[in-house]
Design a protein around this motif. Structure first.
Motif, short mmCIF file in Angstrom:
data_model
loop_
_atom_site.label_atom_id
_atom_site.label_comp_id
_atom_site.label_asym_id
_atom_site.label_seq_id
_atom_site.Cartn_x
_atom_site.Cartn_y
_atom_site.Cartn_z
N PRO A 1 2.54 14.96 3.23
CA PRO A 1 2.94 13.66 3.77
C PRO A 1 1.79 13.03 4.56
O PRO A 1 1.03 13.73 5.24
N VAL A 2 1.71 11.72 4.48
CA VAL A 2 0.67 11.01 5.23
C VAL A 2 0.76 11.33 6.72
O VAL A 2 -0.26 11.52 7.39
N VAL A 3 1.98 11.41 7.26
CA VAL A 3 2.13 11.63 8.70
C VAL A 3 1.61 12.99 9.15
O VAL A 3 1.39 13.21 10.34
N ASP A 4 1.42 13.91 8.20
CA ASP A 4 0.91 15.24 8.54
C ASP A 4 -0.58 15.39 8.25
O ASP A 4 -1.12 16.49 8.37
N ALA A 5 -1.23 14.31 7.86
CA ALA A 5 -2.63 14.39 7.43
C ALA A 5 -3.62 14.26 8.57
O ALA A 5 -4.83 14.35 8.35
N PHE A 6 -3.12 14.05 9.81
CA PHE A 6 -4.01 13.77 10.94
C PHE A 6 -3.95 14.88 11.98
O PHE A 6 -2.85 15.24 12.44
N PRO A 7 -5.10 15.40 12.40
CA PRO A 7 -5.10 16.23 13.62
C PRO A 7 -4.65 15.35 14.80
O PRO A 7 -4.90 14.14 14.80
N PRO A 8 -3.96 15.93 15.80
CA PRO A 8 -3.43 15.11 16.91
C PRO A 8 -4.46 14.19 17.55
O PRO A 8 -4.16 13.03 17.88
N ALA A 9 -5.67 14.67 17.71
CA ALA A 9 -6.69 13.86 18.38
C ALA A 9 -7.15 12.67 17.55
O ALA A 9 -7.77 11.75 18.10
N ARG A 10 -6.85 12.66 16.25
CA ARG A 10 -7.33 11.59 15.38
C ARG A 10 -6.17 10.78 14.78
O ARG A 10 -6.37 10.03 13.83
N GLU A 11 -5.01 10.94 15.31
CA GLU A 11 -3.85 10.24 14.76
C GLU A 11 -3.82 8.79 15.24
O GLU A 11 -3.76 8.52 16.44
N PRO A 12 -3.82 7.81 14.32
CA PRO A 12 -3.74 6.41 14.74
C PRO A 12 -2.35 6.07 15.25
O PRO A 12 -1.37 6.77 14.96
N THR A 13 -2.26 4.98 16.00
CA THR A 13 -0.98 4.62 16.64
C THR A 13 0.10 4.28 15.63
O THR A 13 1.29 4.38 15.94
N TRP A 14 -0.28 3.89 14.41
CA TRP A 14 0.74 3.48 13.44
C TRP A 14 1.50 4.66 12.85
O TRP A 14 2.54 4.47 12.19
N VAL A 15 1.05 5.89 13.07
CA VAL A 15 1.71 7.04 12.48
C VAL A 15 3.06 7.32 13.13
O VAL A 15 4.05 7.67 12.46
N ALA A 16 3.15 7.18 14.47
CA ALA A 16 4.39 7.50 15.19
C ALA A 16 5.59 6.73 14.65
O ALA A 16 6.66 7.33 14.39
N ASP B 1 11.27 6.78 10.18
CA ASP B 1 11.99 6.15 9.08
C ASP B 1 11.52 6.73 7.74
O ASP B 1 10.83 7.75 7.69
N GLY B 2 11.87 6.05 6.66
CA GLY B 2 11.59 6.56 5.33
C GLY B 2 10.12 6.71 5.01
O GLY B 2 9.76 7.41 4.05
N ARG B 3 9.25 6.09 5.79
CA ARG B 3 7.83 6.20 5.52
C ARG B 3 7.30 7.61 5.75
O ARG B 3 6.21 7.96 5.27
N LYS B 4 8.04 8.43 6.47
CA LYS B 4 7.60 9.80 6.73
C LYS B 4 7.52 10.62 5.44
O LYS B 4 6.89 11.68 5.40
N ARG B 5 8.16 10.14 4.38
CA ARG B 5 8.15 10.87 3.10
C ARG B 5 7.03 10.43 2.17
O ARG B 5 6.88 10.98 1.08
N ILE B 6 6.26 9.44 2.56
CA ILE B 6 5.16 8.97 1.72
C ILE B 6 4.04 10.02 1.72
O ILE B 6 3.57 10.45 2.78
N LYS B 7 3.63 10.43 0.54
CA LYS B 7 2.56 11.41 0.40
C LYS B 7 1.20 10.71 0.25
O LYS B 7 1.13 9.55 -0.15
N ALA C 1 -0.14 -0.54 7.42
CA ALA C 1 0.88 0.41 7.88
C ALA C 1 2.08 -0.29 8.49
O ALA C 1 3.16 0.31 8.59
N ALA C 2 1.94 -1.55 8.88
CA ALA C 2 3.04 -2.28 9.52
C ALA C 2 4.14 -2.66 8.53
O ALA C 2 5.24 -3.04 8.95
#
Length: 479
Positions: free
Chosen positions: A226-241, A246-252, A291-292
């Motif tokens: 999943p896209v939301v799991d592709a970021f180390p915490p220190a490099r996660e952009p604000t749009w991931v949270a 919602d359903g975007r958490k399932r986007i690979k 991402a919006a």
């Protein structure tokens, strides 16, 4: 008589008031739609890139490339600072945007010129007299493979340059024809050299896909994660949270690669449309803009061609680096330099994301090198530049049915007999292409060992037919 004069005076006052109100409403509407900011941003970035990335006279670029694109751009004025390598564009003298040349980032909107930007320099150019790919020279006709119809090939290339330099015509700028790994033809229009970087527009998407394919292997990222799991915490952009809620958490990541993320994005090129807002609007963060968009369809179920999706892929790639400086340098170090594509520059937005949808510049010969690398499944001489499997990934259809069958990993399957853009036009079924706005194309035909490059600035779609051009070139090559 006095009463009539009073009515006229009041009528004029009312008319003036209405005119002023209409003008005010028009200005408010323009500002609301973002047209002044978008137009100034497009002009600043375009002129900056042409002047300091491509090395073209900016006045000619403004006249030939920017102003004919839209009547809105006639209200643009330009100021160029050669020392700072910056360009400021003003819309109607009021709304200013600036672009500056930055190391490893090309021309970037809304950054402050620095000593680093003034010191930015391009890599050494290949020898124009050495045979391609070590240099830029095409083979003499006497050395072409048996079976190549030299007269027909040269005639087809000649015809491709009819109207070169005329914005109202096909306006070709560069053509390269490669067969069996050897450059048969490299031609450029007057005012362009074999080493002039040319804007690929959406051909950039395919190169973004190539970079993501390599980066996934380099950083041990599963493209099916999943896209939301592709970021180390220190490099996660604000749009991931927000995506996690919602359903975007399932986007690979692979859904982005194949443009089947299901987001409610649009591909709108009007002056107030989504793509101009993303590329040139304020703030300039192409990944966050993309991402919006809300979830609209289940991930993987629907294919939709979207520049926004390519820029989300750029945002994912950025998160795989601990430092932005390494991210910005990666395209050159990992891809361009190993194959000798020294003119290639992948530009970024203000925030620092690759503009992976649209902003790669490279010479005709370097676009040919990228095409040949794809044809070789990532191998260049004795070096495996891309991990094996890229060509197979780029040939795999995005969806089993519908328009997505004509698309793959940020690459067009133009020869597909069911959904390919060039179906029924005489192209082999395995023909793939990078394709870009205003007539840019790099076609790769594995079954014919051919790479066909055409770059131009064709405002009128009917002036250039990419499918016909590719088919005509293939007719001149041995089967």
């Amino acid at each position: 008589m006095a009463q009539a004069s009073g009515w006229i005076k009041r009528g004029l006052q009312i008319g003036s008031g209405l005119l002023l109100a209409l003008m005010t409403l028009a200005i408010v509407a323009l500002l609301y739609l973002g047209i002044p900011q978008n137009a100034a941003g497009m002009a600043a970035k375009g002129v900056c890139s042409a002047a300091f990335v491509a090395g073209r006279p900016w006045q000619k670029m403004l006249a030939d490339d920017v102003l004919p694109a839209s009547p809105v751009l006639s209200l643009i004025s330009i100021a160029v600072d050669e020392n700072a390598r910056s360009v400021t564009a003003r819309f109607a003298g009021l709304f200013a945007r600036q672009a500056v040349l930055m190391p490893h980032r090309g021309c970037v909107l809304n950054v402050t010129p620095t000593s680093a930007s003034r010191a930015a320099a391009k890599s050494a150019k290949p020898d124009a007299d050495k045979p391609w790919p070590q240099g830029e020279a095409a083979l003499p006709v006497a050395q072409w493979s048996p079976g190549v119809d030299a007269l027909a090939l040269q005639k087809t290339v000649d015809e491709a340059f009819a109207g070169a330099g005329d914005p109202n015509a096909a306006n070709a700028r560069g053509v390269a024809i490669i067969h069996k790994g050897r450059l048969l033809v490299l031609r450029t229009a007057p005012g362009f050299s074999s080493q002039t970087p040319l804007h690929g527009w959406s051909m950039t998407k395919t190169v973004t896909g190539m970079l993501m394919h390599k980066l996934a292997a380099d950083t041990h990222l599963s493209l099916d994660s999943p896209v939301v799991d592709a970021f180390p915490p220190a490099r996660e952009p604000t749009w991931v949270a927000p995506w996690r809620t919602d359903g975007r958490k399932r986007i690979k990541v692979s859904d982005l690669l194949y443009m089947r993320d299901g987001l409610a994005s649009t591909e709108d090129y009007q002056p107030w449309g989504s793509v101009p807002h993303m590329l040139w609007g304020q703030p300039n963060n192409v990944a966050a803009f993309a991402a919006a968009s809300a979830a609209q369809a289940p991930p993987g179920a629907r294919w939709r061609y979207l520049s926004a999706t390519a820029n989300l892929l750029s945002g994912v790639a950025r998160g795989r680096f601990t430092r932005d400086a390494d991210y910005w340098a990666y395209p050159a170090h990992a891809l361009f330099e190993p194959i000798g594509a020294t003119s290639a520059v992948l530009e970024t937005d203000t925030d620092g994301n690759w503009v992976g949808s649209s902003y790669l510049w490279a010479s005709a010969g370097d676009w040919g090198r990228l095409g040949q690398l794809m044809l070789n499944d990532g191998r260049w001489g004795d070096t495996q530049v891309l991990p094996p499997g890229w060509l197979q990934r780029a040939a795999r259809q995005s969806t089993a049915q519908g328009e997505g069958r004509g698309y793959s990993a940020q690459t067009w399957r133009i020869g597909d007999p069911v959904a390919g853009e060039c179906r029924g036009r005489g192209l082999p079924a395995d023909t793939l292409s990078m394709s870009g706005h205003w007539g840019q194309v790099v076609a790769m035909v594995p079954s014919r060992a051919a790479v066909i490059v055409r770059l131009g600035w064709t405002f009128k779609r009917g002036q250039f037919d990419a499918c016909a051009f590719i088919a005509d070139i293939l007719k001149t090559l041995p089967k």
